[in-house]
Write a protein that holds these residues in place. Structure first.
Motif, PDB file in Angstrom:
ATOM      1  N   LEU A 186       0.703  -0.769   0.107  1.00  0.00           N
ATOM      2  CA  LEU A 186       0.419  -0.306  -0.049  1.00  0.00           C
ATOM      3  C   LEU A 186       1.058   1.443   0.313  1.00  0.00           C
ATOM      4  N   LEU A 187       1.705   1.727   0.981  1.00  0.00           N
ATOM      5  CA  LEU A 187       3.051   2.472   0.797  1.00  0.00           C
ATOM      6  C   LEU A 187       4.265   2.827  -0.564  1.00  0.00           C
ATOM      7  N   GLU A 228      13.867   9.264   3.027  1.00  0.00           N
ATOM      8  CA  GLU A 228      14.815   8.765   1.875  1.00  0.00           C
ATOM      9  C   GLU A 228      13.976   7.828   0.868  1.00  0.00           C
ATOM     10  N   TYR A 229      12.464   7.046   1.296  1.00  0.00           N
ATOM     11  CA  TYR A 229      12.370   6.186   0.529  1.00  0.00           C
ATOM     12  C   TYR A 229      11.504   6.878  -0.574  1.00  0.00           C
ATOM     13  N   VAL A 230      11.005   8.453   0.279  1.00  0.00           N
ATOM     14  CA  VAL A 230       9.948   9.103  -0.942  1.00  0.00           C
ATOM     15  C   VAL A 230      10.987  10.045  -1.555  1.00  0.00           C
ATOM     16  N   GLU A 231      12.352  10.923  -1.254  1.00  0.00           N
ATOM     17  CA  GLU A 231      13.324  11.157  -1.777  1.00  0.00           C
ATOM     18  C   GLU A 231      13.356  10.825  -3.403  1.00  0.00           C
ATOM     19  N   LEU A 232      14.374   8.947  -2.567  1.00  0.00           N
ATOM     20  CA  LEU A 232      14.881   8.207  -4.467  1.00  0.00           C
ATOM     21  C   LEU A 232      13.091   7.864  -5.006  1.00  0.00           C
ATOM     22  N   THR A 233      13.039   7.502  -4.386  1.00  0.00           N
ATOM     23  CA  THR A 233      11.486   6.989  -5.557  1.00  0.00           C
ATOM     24  C   THR A 233      11.524   8.565  -6.731  1.00  0.00           C
ATOM     25  N   ARG A 234      10.833   9.998  -5.599  1.00  0.00           N
ATOM     26  CA  ARG A 234      11.054  10.383  -6.773  1.00  0.00           C
ATOM     27  C   ARG A 234      11.879  10.967  -7.245  1.00  0.00           C
ATOM     28  N   PHE A 235      13.136  11.028  -6.881  1.00  0.00           N
ATOM     29  CA  PHE A 235      14.584  11.750  -8.017  1.00  0.00           C
ATOM     30  C   PHE A 235      14.241  10.907  -8.968  1.00  0.00           C
ATOM     31  N   ARG A 255       3.777  16.246 -11.526  1.00  0.00           N
ATOM     32  CA  ARG A 255       3.914  15.400 -11.534  1.00  0.00           C
ATOM     33  C   ARG A 255       5.040  13.197 -10.641  1.00  0.00           C
ATOM     34  N   THR A 256       5.902  14.334 -10.202  1.00  0.00           N
ATOM     35  CA  THR A 256       6.524  13.479  -8.804  1.00  0.00           C
ATOM     36  C   THR A 256       6.145  14.419  -7.471  1.00  0.00           C
ATOM     37  N   GLY A 257       5.100  14.824  -7.351  1.00  0.00           N
ATOM     38  CA  GLY A 257       4.537  15.367  -6.574  1.00  0.00           C
ATOM     39  C   GLY A 257       5.150  16.650  -5.762  1.00  0.00           C
ATOM     40  N   PHE A 258       5.639  17.150  -6.113  1.00  0.00           N
ATOM     41  CA  PHE A 258       5.793  18.630  -5.997  1.00  0.00           C
ATOM     42  C   PHE A 258       5.264  19.588  -6.163  1.00  0.00           C
ATOM     43  N   GLY A 259       5.067  20.843  -5.397  1.00  0.00           N
ATOM     44  CA  GLY A 259       4.048  21.644  -5.631  1.00  0.00           C
ATOM     45  C   GLY A 259       4.761  23.053  -6.742  1.00  0.00           C
ATOM     46  N   ASN A 260       5.727  22.762  -6.481  1.00  0.00           N
ATOM     47  CA  ASN A 260       6.313  24.138  -7.741  1.00  0.00           C
ATOM     48  C   ASN A 260       8.138  23.302  -8.382  1.00  0.00           C
ATOM     49  N   PRO A 261       8.295  24.243  -9.746  1.00  0.00           N
ATOM     50  CA  PRO A 261       9.573  24.104  -9.869  1.00  0.00           C
ATOM     51  C   PRO A 261      10.921  24.346  -8.684  1.00  0.00           C
ATOM     52  N   CYS A 262      10.566  25.193  -8.168  1.00  0.00           N
ATOM     53  CA  CYS A 262      11.598  25.876  -7.730  1.00  0.00           C
ATOM     54  C   CYS A 262      11.792  24.540  -6.349  1.00  0.00           C
ATOM     55  N   SER A 263      10.631  24.150  -5.679  1.00  0.00           N
ATOM     56  CA  SER A 263      11.663  23.052  -4.438  1.00  0.00           C
ATOM     57  C   SER A 263      11.688  21.806  -5.230  1.00  0.00           C
ATOM     58  N   PHE A 264      11.489  21.733  -6.722  1.00  0.00           N
ATOM     59  CA  PHE A 264      11.231  20.163  -7.129  1.00  0.00           C
ATOM     60  C   PHE A 264      13.192  20.469  -7.537  1.00  0.00           C
ATOM     61  N   SER A 265      13.830  21.633  -8.227  1.00  0.00           N
ATOM     62  CA  SER A 265      15.246  21.179  -8.096  1.00  0.00           C
ATOM     63  C   SER A 265      15.636  21.526  -7.026  1.00  0.00           C
ATOM     64  N   THR A 266      14.475  21.988  -6.553  1.00  0.00           N
ATOM     65  CA  THR A 266      16.886  21.353  -4.383  1.00  0.00           C
ATOM     66  C   THR A 266      16.181  20.816  -4.486  1.00  0.00           C
ATOM     67  N   ALA A 267      15.193  19.841  -4.252  1.00  0.00           N
ATOM     68  CA  ALA A 267      14.875  18.765  -3.489  1.00  0.00           C
ATOM     69  C   ALA A 267      15.869  17.628  -4.762  1.00  0.00           C
ATOM     70  N   PHE A 268      15.790  17.626  -5.846  1.00  0.00           N
ATOM     71  CA  PHE A 268      16.414  17.328  -6.960  1.00  0.00           C
ATOM     72  C   PHE A 268      18.240  17.085  -6.472  1.00  0.00           C
TER      73      PHE A 268
END
Length: 286
Positions: A186-187, A228-235, A255-268
């Motif tokens: 489920l998770l 860690e699992y969520v970060e790696l899955t999104r990456f 599509r990877t669950g981020f609210g905006n491109p800035c937070s996505f770029s930072t996490a990536f």
């Protein structure tokens, strides 16, 4: 193993051989390779998983590729079809003979078609730790190294058998102190769907646990924290979209669950060490 692999060191015992191997896929790669028809191979990648690493067993009849994790199994005689972003790979490769495995666990009764996908991504801390210790012994052999490798291989076979029985058996089976197979499924499915606004609270509610219990049980079952699992899955999902589509960063972020491109770029950048745009350009040049 891949044809261009270099064996850095090796220790062989009765029915088992443990090697430190390395190879360099310097560009995105797609290849097939097979192990000896009489040996089951259990391997641990020493470096973090590649951004995109997918595979399927040719004889399984499965046309869909599944994620390859840090620990995988290649059953005797099976050909593995791999697609990956490439790069240097170092691994601990443990080859155990069918005879040795059958004597301990009757592996062939476990490696049926229903277990094939699970064998590409073995998430069990005990198995990973045993392979890691094997690699350390091969790199720096000491007193009675052969005897130690023989003992560790027995432990590895037993833990692998238990893991596959639990993963592919009843949904009510539970990792000791961890989550049931149903809860893990489920998770995993929920996290893979990358819903916006996903939190530890929403994940805990999904499986009927408190946040604290979920955090403890998830790590016990997978060897990773939920974060860690969520970060790696999104990456990994982002790497796949960046390298195989022309989607704008805003769409990939959504599509990877981020609210905006800035937070996505930072996490990536935090996980991959470079900006999404730089990763895309590098993939396009290869």
């Amino acid at each position: 193993m891949p044809a261009d692999s270099v064996v850095e060191n090796e220790i062989a015992a009765d029915g088992v051989s443990v090697q430190l191997i390395s190879h360099d896929w310097s560009s995105p790669v797609e290849c097939e390779f097979a192990e000896a028809s009489t040996d089951h191979v259990i391997a641990l990648q020493c470096q973090p998983p590649q951004a995109v690493s997918m595979g399927r067993y040719m004889e399984s009849g499965d046309r869909e590729f599944s994620r390859i994790g840090r620990v995988l199994v290649i059953p005797a005689g099976q050909a593995l079809h791999v697609r990956a972003t490439g790069g240097p790979v170092q691994a601990v490769r443990c080859a155990v003979s069918e005879q040795a495995v059958n004597r301990i666990a009757g592996f062939d009764a476990i490696f049926r078609r229903r277990t094939m996908r699970e064998a590409l991504d073995i998430r069990d801390r005990r198995i990973a730790d045993t392979l890691k210790r094997m690699g350390e012994e091969v790199r720096h052999p000491g007193f009675a190294s052969t005897m130690l490798i023989d003992s560790l291989s027995t432990s590895l076979i037993i833990d692998m058998t238990r893991h596959l029985e639990m993963t592919c058996g009843s949904s009510e089976n539970r990792h000791k102190g961890g989550l049931t197979v149903r809860q893990l499924k489920l998770l995993s499915d929920y996290i893979d769907s990358a819903p916006p606004g996903m939190t530890l609270v929403s994940l805990a509610r999904l499986v009927g646990l408190s946040r604290r219990h979920l955090s403890r049980a998830f790590r016990q079952s997978t060897g990773q924290t939920v974060h860690e699992y969520v970060e790696l899955t999104r990456f990994r999902r982002a790497c796949e979209l960046l390298s195989t589509t022309d989607l704008h960063l805003k769409e990939i972020a959504w599509r990877t669950g981020f609210g905006n491109p800035c937070s996505f770029s930072t996490a990536f950048r935090k996980v991959g060490g470079e900006a999404p745009s730089a990763f895309r350009r590098r993939m396009q040049l290869k």
